[in-house]
Design an enzyme around this catalytic site. Structure first.
Site, PDB file in Angstrom:
ATOM      1  CG  HIS A 277      -2.047   0.924   1.204  1.00 56.19           C
ATOM      2  ND1 HIS A 277      -2.285   1.788   0.182  1.00 56.19           N
ATOM      3  CD2 HIS A 277      -3.016   1.170   2.126  1.00 56.19           C
ATOM      4  CE1 HIS A 277      -3.339   2.527   0.459  1.00 56.19           C
ATOM      5  NE2 HIS A 277      -3.805   2.177   1.638  1.00 56.19           N
ATOM      6  CG  HIS A 316      -3.303   2.315  -9.528  1.00 55.76           C
ATOM      7  ND1 HIS A 316      -4.630   2.155  -9.215  1.00 55.76           N
ATOM      8  CD2 HIS A 316      -2.736   2.957  -8.485  1.00 55.76           C
ATOM      9  CE1 HIS A 316      -4.844   2.695  -8.021  1.00 55.76           C
ATOM     10  NE2 HIS A 316      -3.715   3.187  -7.554  1.00 55.76           N
ATOM     11  CG  ASP A 372       3.718   5.042  -4.641  1.00 57.07           C
ATOM     12  OD1 ASP A 372       3.697   6.015  -3.868  1.00 57.07           O
ATOM     13  OD2 ASP A 372       3.014   4.035  -4.506  1.00 57.07           O
TER      14      ASP A 372
HETATM   15  N1  ACO Z   1       5.892  -4.065 -14.048  1.00 55.04           N
HETATM   16  C1  ACO Z   1       5.802  -5.064 -14.957  1.00 55.04           C
HETATM   17  N2  ACO Z   1       4.666  -5.712 -15.265  1.00 55.04           N
HETATM   18  C2  ACO Z   1       3.570  -5.329 -14.591  1.00 55.04           C
HETATM   19  C3  ACO Z   1       3.582  -4.289 -13.638  1.00 55.04           C
HETATM   20  C4  ACO Z   1       4.799  -3.645 -13.370  1.00 55.04           C
HETATM   21  N3  ACO Z   1       4.887  -2.661 -12.489  1.00 55.04           N
HETATM   22  N4  ACO Z   1       2.343  -4.125 -13.146  1.00 55.04           N
HETATM   23  C5  ACO Z   1       1.572  -5.037 -13.765  1.00 55.04           C
HETATM   24  N5  ACO Z   1       2.311  -5.760 -14.658  1.00 55.04           N
HETATM   25  C6  ACO Z   1       1.826  -6.775 -15.579  1.00 55.04           C
HETATM   26  C7  ACO Z   1       1.510  -8.065 -14.829  1.00 55.04           C
HETATM   27  O1  ACO Z   1       2.635  -8.914 -14.803  1.00 55.04           O
HETATM   28  C8  ACO Z   1       0.404  -8.624 -15.687  1.00 55.04           C
HETATM   29  O2  ACO Z   1       0.961  -9.142 -16.865  1.00 55.04           O
HETATM   30  P1  ACO Z   1       0.373 -10.494 -17.519  1.00 55.04           P
HETATM   31  O3  ACO Z   1      -1.017 -10.124 -17.944  1.00 55.04           O
HETATM   32  O4  ACO Z   1       1.307 -10.805 -18.633  1.00 55.04           O
HETATM   33  O5  ACO Z   1       0.385 -11.525 -16.409  1.00 55.04           O
HETATM   34  C9  ACO Z   1      -0.399  -7.394 -16.111  1.00 55.04           C
HETATM   35  O6  ACO Z   1       0.597  -6.310 -16.114  1.00 55.04           O
HETATM   36  C10 ACO Z   1      -1.547  -7.039 -15.188  1.00 55.04           C
HETATM   37  O7  ACO Z   1      -1.047  -6.817 -13.872  1.00 55.04           O
HETATM   38  P2  ACO Z   1      -1.753  -7.260 -12.534  1.00 55.04           P
HETATM   39  O8  ACO Z   1      -0.715  -7.770 -11.592  1.00 55.04           O
HETATM   40  O9  ACO Z   1      -2.934  -8.136 -12.838  1.00 55.04           O
HETATM   41  O10 ACO Z   1      -2.336  -5.894 -11.997  1.00 55.04           O
HETATM   42  P3  ACO Z   1      -2.928  -5.634 -10.544  1.00 55.04           P
HETATM   43  O11 ACO Z   1      -4.028  -4.672 -10.718  1.00 55.04           O
HETATM   44  O12 ACO Z   1      -3.215  -6.894  -9.801  1.00 55.04           O
HETATM   45  O13 ACO Z   1      -1.675  -4.954  -9.802  1.00 55.04           O
HETATM   46  C11 ACO Z   1      -0.177  -3.326  -8.994  1.00 55.04           C
HETATM   47  C12 ACO Z   1      -1.530  -3.602  -9.646  1.00 55.04           C
HETATM   48  C13 ACO Z   1      -0.009  -4.178  -7.709  1.00 55.04           C
HETATM   49  C14 ACO Z   1      -0.097  -1.855  -8.614  1.00 55.04           C
HETATM   50  C15 ACO Z   1       0.935  -3.694 -10.012  1.00 55.04           C
HETATM   51  O14 ACO Z   1       0.779  -2.918 -11.187  1.00 55.04           O
HETATM   52  C16 ACO Z   1       2.333  -3.509  -9.429  1.00 55.04           C
HETATM   53  O15 ACO Z   1       2.847  -4.403  -8.768  1.00 55.04           O
HETATM   54  N6  ACO Z   1       2.969  -2.320  -9.671  1.00 55.04           N
HETATM   55  C17 ACO Z   1       4.264  -2.072  -9.098  1.00 55.04           C
HETATM   56  C18 ACO Z   1       4.141  -1.659  -7.633  1.00 55.04           C
HETATM   57  C19 ACO Z   1       3.600  -0.259  -7.461  1.00 55.04           C
HETATM   58  O16 ACO Z   1       4.022   0.670  -8.111  1.00 55.04           O
HETATM   59  N7  ACO Z   1       2.639  -0.130  -6.516  1.00 55.04           N
HETATM   60  C20 ACO Z   1       2.042   1.160  -6.197  1.00 55.04           C
HETATM   61  C21 ACO Z   1       0.601   1.230  -6.566  1.00 55.04           C
HETATM   62  S1  ACO Z   1      -0.041   2.863  -6.259  1.00 55.04           S
HETATM   63  C22 ACO Z   1      -0.434   2.888  -4.615  1.00 55.04           C
HETATM   64  O17 ACO Z   1      -0.711   1.898  -3.998  1.00 55.04           O
HETATM   65  C23 ACO Z   1      -0.438   4.179  -3.883  1.00 55.04           C
END
Ligand code: ACO
Length: 439
Positions: A277, A316, A372
């Site tokens: 988070h 996100h 972020d």
């Molecule tokens: N880098 C590379 N690939 C990614 C990223 C990333 N940052 N985020 C998502 N993907 C890919 C996933 O691997 C997935 O690929 P696939 O379809 O080939 O399997 C696809 O994009 C969809 O991603 P999900 O994991 O299903 O997206 P979800 O909504 O569950 O996750 C999250 C969102 C956790 C924010 C994710 O994008 C992530 O881990 N980002 C990096 C961490 C981050 O920046 N977090 C801050 C969020 S903002 C906040 O909380 C204030």
């Protein structure tokens, strides 16, 4: 069959469900694009078996409340507080006015704003005993743990806060909490540094006072560069609310027991502490440091595409477009670096963003910078250690938590938050006393 809704002639605003276990059909009313989970509970095979329930770990498709606080359209990259676009608030408002807007639901008149600012300013002091117990933490205590504990402890200083049905009382606690959060946050920071606590200065604005409590040493009056004060104020605005995120859900869930708001907000601080988070901006900094120089970006991107890496600060759950807050933060970063000198990691971040936004992998998955991606760089320019990043987030989020709590306690449809489970354990085992089992 039970008293489940029947299929009728006029079922245009309903969902027809056929239960193949019994052959029965049901029309479940659709309101505001949702069906009531309780209506599904009326669908059952017979009187003995439980009704149909929804299995939704992480609440990925469950609305827990009606709310008029914050609107998000993740596909279009829109964020509005009480209907006002975040871009306009960040450009033309200040954090205290935004806090007023979130809590009261409308912008203040001049007299209302002056009274609000005065109230908040004059409640920034905390009881001297707070100082004593904060001194009791270990020298290396995480400031977020200290903040969580001290916010919860405020409930013991204001036992009248339990009177949550009295609007005047609720208002008092809201003022106290917004006012005291920077004091508690700054003192957590000073404790880790072994520096004396700085008392609030009522001549300073909300955000300047926070900087004073963080950084003032022997000077008579603390003075911060206006551009830095403004940048931090904008960051607070951008974090002020984000509808039903994990920490807000924690505040609402704990608040649904009708506990005092300090205890509910302490739960929110706890939820925000988690790396999924509030902790991603710190991970962005670590990633940028690891990349080290622009020439290493292509191989890093390859690692991301091969699934060996994650591009932190991208993607996100809700935004499938540029996070509107990231755009504003990028601009704030420029203002801050004008004062502090540039952070060499910024060049890597800008190049990384450019390359990622043009790359098919990220385009296809709709992965854009989130809030972020740049915020950690700014916090670092302020010389905050990474442990403080989440504390800053918590101070900004406090009005949002309280606006949502206020909405919750006045919402007649709300009940104590108590989800169902699918039980997967043993049943009806025979218990043998330890003396026999171990004989
Ligand atoms: N880098 C590379 N690939 C990614 C990223 C990333 N940052 N985020 C998502 N993907 C890919 C996933 O691997 C997935 O690929 P696939 O379809 O080939 O399997 C696809 O994009 C969809 O991603 P999900 O994991 O299903 O997206 P979800 O909504 O569950 O996750 C999250 C969102 C956790 C924010 C994710 O994008 C992530 O881990 N980002 C990096 C961490 C981050 O920046 N977090 C801050 C969020 S903002 C906040 O909380 C204030």
């Amino acid at each position: 069959m039970t008293d489940a809704p029947a299929v009728t002639e006029d079922n245009t605003q309903s969902l027809t469900i056929r239960d193949n276990r019994t052959g029965s059909e049901y029309a479940v009313p659709i309101t505001d694009g949702t069906i009531k989970a309780a209506d599904l509970g009326k669908i059952r095979v017979d009187e003995e078996t439980p009704g149909l329930a929804v299995y939704d770990p992480g609440f990925v498709n469950t609305a827990s409340c009606r709310s008029a606080v914050t609107f998000i359209d993740g596909d279009k990259g829109i964020l509005e507080y009480r209907g006002y676009p975040i871009e306009q608030l960040a450009e033309k408002s200040n954090f205290l006015e935004v806090a007023y807007l979130l809590i009261h639901g409308a912008l203040p008149t001049k007299a209302e704003y002056d009274a609000w600012e005065h109230e908040i300013t004059y409640h920034t002091f905390v009881h001297e005993n707070v100082k004593s117990f904060m001194h009791g933490f270990r020298y290396d205590a995480h400031p977020m743990g200290m903040l969580m504990a001290s916010v919860g402890a405020l409930s013991t200083f204001y036992p009248d806060a339990r009177n949550i049905d009295d609007p005047a009382n609720r208002h008092m606690q809201i003022v106290r909490m917004i006012a005291k959060m920077p004091t508690l946050g700054a003192w957590s920071f000073r404790h880790a540094q072994g520096k004396p606590f700085v008392y609030p200065d009522n001549d300073l604005s909300y955000t300047e006072n926070f900087l004073s409590m963080l950084f003032k040493m022997s000077e008579k009056k603390f003075e911060a560069d206006e551009r830095l004060v403004r940048a931090l104020d904008v960051l607070f605005i951008l974090h002020a609310d984000h509808e039903q995120n994990a920490s807000t859900n924690a505040v609402r869930s704990v608040g649904s027991t009708q506990v005092d708001p300090y205890s509910a907000v302490a739960a929110g601080v706890g939820a925000l502490f988690g790396p999924l988070h509030g902790g991603a901006n710190e991970a962005v900094l670590r990633m940028l440091r690891r990349i080290g120089k622009k020439e290493n970006i292509p191989s890093f991107i390859d690692g991301v595409k091969n699934g060996n890496e994650r591009l932190m600060g991208f993607g996100h759950r809700v935004y499938k477009n540029y996070d509107p807050r990231a755009k504003i933060i990028k601009k704030s970063a420029e203002d801050v670096f004008e004062v502090t000198g540039t952070n060499p990691l910024l060049d890597i971040a800008l190049e990384l963003e450019k390359i990622a936004l043009e790359d098919e992998y990220f385009v296809q998955r709709k992965l854009y910078p989130n809030v972020d991606f740049y915020s950690g760089l700014i916090y670092e320019a302020f010389q905050f250690p990474p442990e403080m990043f989440t504390v800053l987030f918590a101070i900004g989020r406090t009005p949002g938590w309280l606006a949502q709590w206020l909405e919750l306690v006045q919402d007649k449809e709300q009940k104590i938050a108590r989800p169902k489970q699918i039980y997967t354990g043993e049943r009806r085992l025979d218990f043998t006393a330890a003396s026999e089992r171990w004989a």
